[in-house]
Design an enzyme around this catalytic site. Structure first.
Site, PDB file in Angstrom:
ATOM      1  N   TYR A  31     -15.853 -55.801  22.113  1.00  0.00           N
ATOM      2  CA  TYR A  31     -14.493 -56.308  21.977  1.00  0.00           C
ATOM      3  C   TYR A  31     -14.165 -56.601  20.531  1.00  0.00           C
ATOM      4  O   TYR A  31     -15.058 -56.598  19.665  1.00  0.00           O
ATOM      5  CB  TYR A  31     -14.319 -57.600  22.803  1.00  0.00           C
ATOM      6  CG  TYR A  31     -14.983 -58.825  22.201  1.00  0.00           C
ATOM      7  CD1 TYR A  31     -16.366 -58.970  22.210  1.00  0.00           C
ATOM      8  CD2 TYR A  31     -14.228 -59.831  21.595  1.00  0.00           C
ATOM      9  CE1 TYR A  31     -16.980 -60.087  21.646  1.00  0.00           C
ATOM     10  CE2 TYR A  31     -14.827 -60.948  21.036  1.00  0.00           C
ATOM     11  CZ  TYR A  31     -16.201 -61.073  21.057  1.00  0.00           C
ATOM     12  OH  TYR A  31     -16.803 -62.159  20.493  1.00  0.00           O
ATOM     13  N   LYS A 147     -20.573 -56.582  18.448  1.00  0.00           N
ATOM     14  CA  LYS A 147     -19.608 -57.522  19.052  1.00  0.00           C
ATOM     15  C   LYS A 147     -19.514 -57.223  20.547  1.00  0.00           C
ATOM     16  O   LYS A 147     -18.536 -56.655  21.048  1.00  0.00           O
ATOM     17  CB  LYS A 147     -18.245 -57.422  18.346  1.00  0.00           C
ATOM     18  CG  LYS A 147     -17.434 -58.699  18.444  1.00  0.00           C
ATOM     19  CD  LYS A 147     -16.342 -58.738  17.410  1.00  0.00           C
ATOM     20  CE  LYS A 147     -15.286 -59.785  17.676  1.00  0.00           C
ATOM     21  NZ  LYS A 147     -15.748 -61.155  17.802  1.00  0.00           N
ATOM     22  N   GLU A 179     -25.338 -68.566  12.255  1.00  0.00           N
ATOM     23  CA  GLU A 179     -23.871 -68.578  12.327  1.00  0.00           C
ATOM     24  C   GLU A 179     -23.430 -69.546  13.417  1.00  0.00           C
ATOM     25  O   GLU A 179     -24.258 -70.143  14.111  1.00  0.00           O
ATOM     26  CB  GLU A 179     -23.331 -67.171  12.594  1.00  0.00           C
ATOM     27  CG  GLU A 179     -23.793 -66.581  13.917  1.00  0.00           C
ATOM     28  CD  GLU A 179     -23.237 -65.186  14.189  1.00  0.00           C
ATOM     29  OE1 GLU A 179     -22.228 -64.805  13.580  1.00  0.00           O
ATOM     30  OE2 GLU A 179     -23.815 -64.494  15.048  1.00  0.00           O
ATOM     31  N   LEU A 203     -22.960 -61.689  13.313  1.00  0.00           N
ATOM     32  CA  LEU A 203     -21.845 -60.745  13.347  1.00  0.00           C
ATOM     33  C   LEU A 203     -21.262 -60.715  11.934  1.00  0.00           C
ATOM     34  O   LEU A 203     -21.041 -61.772  11.337  1.00  0.00           O
ATOM     35  CB  LEU A 203     -20.771 -61.202  14.337  1.00  0.00           C
ATOM     36  CG  LEU A 203     -19.625 -60.204  14.438  1.00  0.00           C
ATOM     37  CD1 LEU A 203     -20.053 -59.007  15.288  1.00  0.00           C
ATOM     38  CD2 LEU A 203     -18.396 -60.847  15.029  1.00  0.00           C
TER      39      LEU A 203
HETATM   40  N1  PLP Z   1     -19.790 -64.756  14.641  1.00  0.00           N
HETATM   41  C1  PLP Z   1     -19.582 -64.632  15.954  1.00  0.00           C
HETATM   42  C2  PLP Z   1     -20.721 -64.801  16.885  1.00  0.00           C
HETATM   43  C3  PLP Z   1     -18.301 -64.353  16.451  1.00  0.00           C
HETATM   44  O1  PLP Z   1     -18.094 -64.230  17.776  1.00  0.00           O
HETATM   45  C4  PLP Z   1     -17.225 -64.238  15.530  1.00  0.00           C
HETATM   46  C5  PLP Z   1     -15.865 -63.949  15.994  1.00  0.00           C
HETATM   47  O2  PLP Z   1     -15.593 -63.814  17.165  1.00  0.00           O
HETATM   48  C6  PLP Z   1     -17.490 -64.401  14.160  1.00  0.00           C
HETATM   49  C7  PLP Z   1     -18.781 -64.646  13.756  1.00  0.00           C
HETATM   50  C8  PLP Z   1     -16.372 -64.337  13.162  1.00  0.00           C
HETATM   51  O3  PLP Z   1     -15.898 -63.030  13.012  1.00  0.00           O
HETATM   52  P1  PLP Z   1     -14.418 -62.758  12.527  1.00  0.00           P
HETATM   53  O4  PLP Z   1     -14.276 -63.403  11.194  1.00  0.00           O
HETATM   54  O5  PLP Z   1     -14.345 -61.271  12.419  1.00  0.00           O
HETATM   55  O6  PLP Z   1     -13.505 -63.332  13.526  1.00  0.00           O
END
Ligand code: PLP
Length: 283
Positions: A31, A147, A179, A203
């Site tokens: 997603y 993701k 994270e 991610l």
């Molecule tokens: N880390 C995880 C586990 C996430 O699910 C997300 C966003 O959904 C992020 C980091 C942050 O990513 P982004 O800045 O692309 O929203």
């Protein structure tokens, strides 16, 4: 709200998926979550690249064309949204419908697509005043760079954090902070920004990467090296990055106050650069 499901636009209560969709049986899908500013998608190409990479890593045979933009435009119109509405756009793609079997079918099913566009306001209290978060064991699989819609470890960590009175949790793997449950995390020490490198353990956040670009443009040194939990008390500032919250100051981790317990000066600067970029490019 009108949503998109497998080529149809339907009232969300009328939208249905097949019980044998592998997304339902195995969380076999990926997603993206997008932020909309003034009726336009933020960092579309970056999200698209990551979406395609996630599909490829899961061996879901699907090549993205312009469905992200097309479905967005239609959902925007059909739901009568206004440019000034703060919106969040979600799209997921699953491997599709097949008899339940761990192995993939030789004959590839048609990928399942679901998308919605909903109003979502930024949490201004968190944005301005910062949040208290806890640490928790990172018991996710070792492909956090994908993701994937399988998010139960993230959901459990968030829920436990909230039940314990925290805003969210930071995952810790072998003593290293990786994270947040839906965010990346950055730390500031002596005016240098530290964040976990974009490995399989995190991610690669669109917001994280944008913040690193902002640092480069504004002479803030970046070191892609993670913080270990025993160093939390040494940092001057900390913040989360993510699509919905942009840059969220962290004022406490477990029982350790960060800096003076308020949003830090570099955190505030980065929030300002972020806003300026959005104002200059989207309005
Ligand atoms: N880390 C995880 C586990 C996430 O699910 C997300 C966003 O959904 C992020 C980091 C942050 O990513 P982004 O800045 O692309 O929203």
């Amino acid at each position: 709200m009108i949503v998109y499901v497998n080529e149809k636009y339907l009232e969300e209560n009328d939208a249905q998926v097949n019980v044998n969709d592998r997304g339902y049986l195995f969380a076999d899908g990926v997603y993206e979550g997008f932020r909309i500013y003034n009726g336009k998608i933020f960092k579309l190409q970056e999200h698209k690249n990551r979406f395609q990479r996630s599909l490829d890593e899961l061996k879901i045979s699907y090549s993205l064309k312009d469905e992200i933009e097309e479905v967005f435009k239609n959902l925007f119109k059909k739901n009568n949204y206004l440019k000034e509405d703060e919106l969040f756009y979600y799209m997921q793609i699953t491997r599709g419908v097949a008899p339940r079997d761990h192995g993939f079918q030789k004959e590839k099913p048609k990928a399942g697509i679901y998308a919605f566009l909903s109003k979502k306001k930024i949490n201004l209290d968190a944005y301005n005043n910062g949040v208290k978060i806890c640490t928790t064991a990172d018991n996710r699989w070792a492909r956090c760079d994908i993701k994937c819609i399988s998010l139960i470890a993230n959901c459990l960590a968030k829920q436990t954090a909230v039940e314990d009175g925290f805003f969210d949790a930071l995952f810790v793997h072998d003593g290293v902070i990786t994270e947040g449950t839906s965010t990346n995390v950055c730390f500031i020490k002596d005016d240098i920004l530290y964040t976990h490198a974009a490995t399989n353990r995190i991610l690669s956040g669109v917001t994280r990467n944008f913040v690193l670009d902002l640092c480069k443009e504004n002479d803030i040194k970046v070191v892609e090296f993670p913080l270990t939990t025993n160093k939390i008390s040494d940092v001057d500032e900390a913040f989360l990055t993510g699509t919905s919250g942009e840059i969220t100051p962290i004022i406490k981790i477990d029982n350790i106050t960060i800096g003076n317990g308020k949003s830090g000066k570099i955190t505030k600067k980065l929030q300002k650069y972020y806003r300026e970029y959005v104002n200059n490019n989207f309005y």
